[in-house]
Design an enzyme around this catalytic site. Sequence first.
Site, PDB file in Angstrom:
ATOM      1  N   ASP A   1       0.854  -1.191   0.000  1.00 48.44           N
ATOM      2  CA  ASP A   1       0.000   0.000   0.000  1.00 48.44           C
ATOM      3  C   ASP A   1       0.890   1.242   0.000  1.00 48.44           C
ATOM      4  OD1 ASP A   1       0.805  -0.746   2.660  1.00 48.44           O
ATOM      5  OD2 ASP A   1      -0.540   0.798   3.442  1.00 48.44           O
TER       6      ASP A   1
ATOM      7  N   GLU B   1       0.001  -0.874   5.858  1.00 51.32           N
ATOM      8  CA  GLU B   1       1.038  -0.282   6.712  1.00 51.32           C
ATOM      9  C   GLU B   1       0.841   1.217   6.839  1.00 51.32           C
ATOM     10  OE1 GLU B   1       4.835   1.361   8.107  1.00 51.32           O
ATOM     11  OE2 GLU B   1       3.729   1.855   6.297  1.00 51.32           O
TER      12      GLU B   1
HETATM   13  N1  BES Z   1       8.640   3.135   5.339  1.00 46.30           N
HETATM   14  C1  BES Z   1       8.021   4.054   6.251  1.00 46.30           C
HETATM   15  C2  BES Z   1       8.886   4.292   7.463  1.00 46.30           C
HETATM   16  C3  BES Z   1      10.135   5.005   7.043  1.00 46.30           C
HETATM   17  C4  BES Z   1      10.073   6.335   6.699  1.00 46.30           C
HETATM   18  C5  BES Z   1      11.351   4.373   6.945  1.00 46.30           C
HETATM   19  C6  BES Z   1      11.205   6.999   6.280  1.00 46.30           C
HETATM   20  C7  BES Z   1      12.479   5.020   6.519  1.00 46.30           C
HETATM   21  C8  BES Z   1      12.408   6.342   6.190  1.00 46.30           C
HETATM   22  C9  BES Z   1       6.653   3.512   6.600  1.00 46.30           C
HETATM   23  O1  BES Z   1       5.949   3.135   5.459  1.00 46.30           O
HETATM   24  C10 BES Z   1       5.837   4.610   7.216  1.00 46.30           C
HETATM   25  O2  BES Z   1       5.608   5.582   6.564  1.00 46.30           O
HETATM   26  N2  BES Z   1       5.337   4.387   8.388  1.00 46.30           N
HETATM   27  C11 BES Z   1       4.337   5.243   8.945  1.00 46.30           C
HETATM   28  C12 BES Z   1       3.651   4.443  10.006  1.00 46.30           C
HETATM   29  C13 BES Z   1       2.332   4.932  10.429  1.00 46.30           C
HETATM   30  C14 BES Z   1       1.314   5.041   9.351  1.00 46.30           C
HETATM   31  C15 BES Z   1       1.806   4.089  11.580  1.00 46.30           C
HETATM   32  C16 BES Z   1       4.976   6.496   9.501  1.00 46.30           C
HETATM   33  O3  BES Z   1       6.110   6.455   9.991  1.00 46.30           O
HETATM   34  O4  BES Z   1       4.322   7.532   9.417  1.00 46.30           O
HETATM   35 MN    MN Z   2       7.032   2.007   4.240  1.00 46.51          MN
HETATM   36 MN    MN Z   3       5.325   5.072   4.473  1.00 45.83          MN
END
Ligand code: BES
Ligand code: MN
Ligand code: MN
Length: 457
Positions: free
Chosen positions: A97, A159
Amino acid sequence: MPDQGEDRPTDLVAAVTAVLPGARADLERLVRIPSIWADPAHADDTRRSAEAVAALAQDAGGNDVRIVAVEGGAPAVIAHWPAPPGAPTVLLYAHHDVQPTGGDDLWTSPPFEPTERGGRLYGRGAADDKAGVMTHLAVLRAYRGRPPVGVTLFVEGEEESGSPTLTALLQEYRDALACDVIVIADSANPAVDVPGLTTSLRGLVDVTIEVAMLERQAHSGVFGGPVGDALTVLCRTLATLHDEHGDVAVPGLVTGTTDAPDPDEATYRGDAGLLPGVELIGTGSVNERSWLKPAVAVLGIDAPRTDQVANVLLPRARAVVSMRLAPGDDAAKAERALAEHLESHVPWGAQVTVTPGRGVAEPTALDTTGPAYDAARRAFSAAYGTAVVESGLGGSIPFIAEFARTFPGAAVLVTGVGDPASRWHGIDESLHLKMFGLGVHAEALLLAELAPAPRTA
Ligand code: BES
Ligand code: MN
Ligand code: MN
């Protein structure tokens, strides 16, 4: 090392090189599917996206390829490559997603038309996290569907919505997902030629605050003065979330310290897109503020549009407040602290309601000792030709804490093929293509390193 082992990396480099063009083409196919699960209008696209991933898994030699979901949840893909005798099973995780585009017109090329410029592939999900999906599939192809360890591929579809049904999914498919090591390809490298392992992540909570002042709109001239408006009350409340230094003012949150050297300030400012003269906020090193301290941001406000205003005092107003949590903090406790802070800072006797948001992510600090980490350090250093940098991350991956709770014995490795210029969630998100190749190579080597040493008898 036995002789077979010495040949293996060379063969592997050739095998990885051979599968990269196809993997890139399939990445483009996935990017063309707008799998924005958070937007109900894209539920069918998210289903198509899961089907496309399942077809690729099938094609890469996966057994028992299934699209699974629990009631109300997004479709996820599970597939297996059985373990050779005596070999461990590795779970490869990514999510299919993606975030909303933030406004298609603002992109240099359309978000769902993957476009290469300057060695980078632009498109929503090109980095986060369809590159993670294709990294795993490319590795399985490089091994012609017969990896040296058992592999379970798990590609979730919610996610970016905070994985609300993941706990239920993990319970239901617990046996199918059991493993010895898990590789989460959803993070970033510190630079395009430097491999990274992410060793801690922040947690995340959000709440909706609504303030109510009046039974109905009131004339802003007739009543303005003695009678306040709800949007001003909301703004004054939100303004108490930081202290005068820009540190989070909500009491009782966990903070940590690190002596990891900060990134170069100009580069950091450029990656973040800070305008000239705009200050960084808060105290402590940039790394501490990013990885080990809480952060608060207002993500949205319900209020009249500026081109549709009337001279009225607004009866109510609403905002979503998001808070990142340092490793060691507790999401439920922090959410209560945030709610109590907001409730107790509303001025002028306005009525306030705070409701919990879209699910929570617990923060994590990973145990980076043990053979799986040693294997990853060897594999990643060899693939990139330079030492691995182990560092924290300010973002969140809800799956990690959930997974660690379900399978406490498994080693958790957080890798990925983003880089600081990838603009995750932003306009013009992109993947550095050369690094994608290095990332595939690194993960292929990692599976080889996790396999038991070949018997020489
Ligand atoms: N892949 C990201 C996390 C990430 C961001 C890793 C930047 C490395 C660099 C993940 O998909 C993400 O965006 N997570 C969300 C989680 C939330 C929706 C619970 C976030 O961090 O906002
Ligand atoms: Mn991610
Ligand atoms: Mn993300």
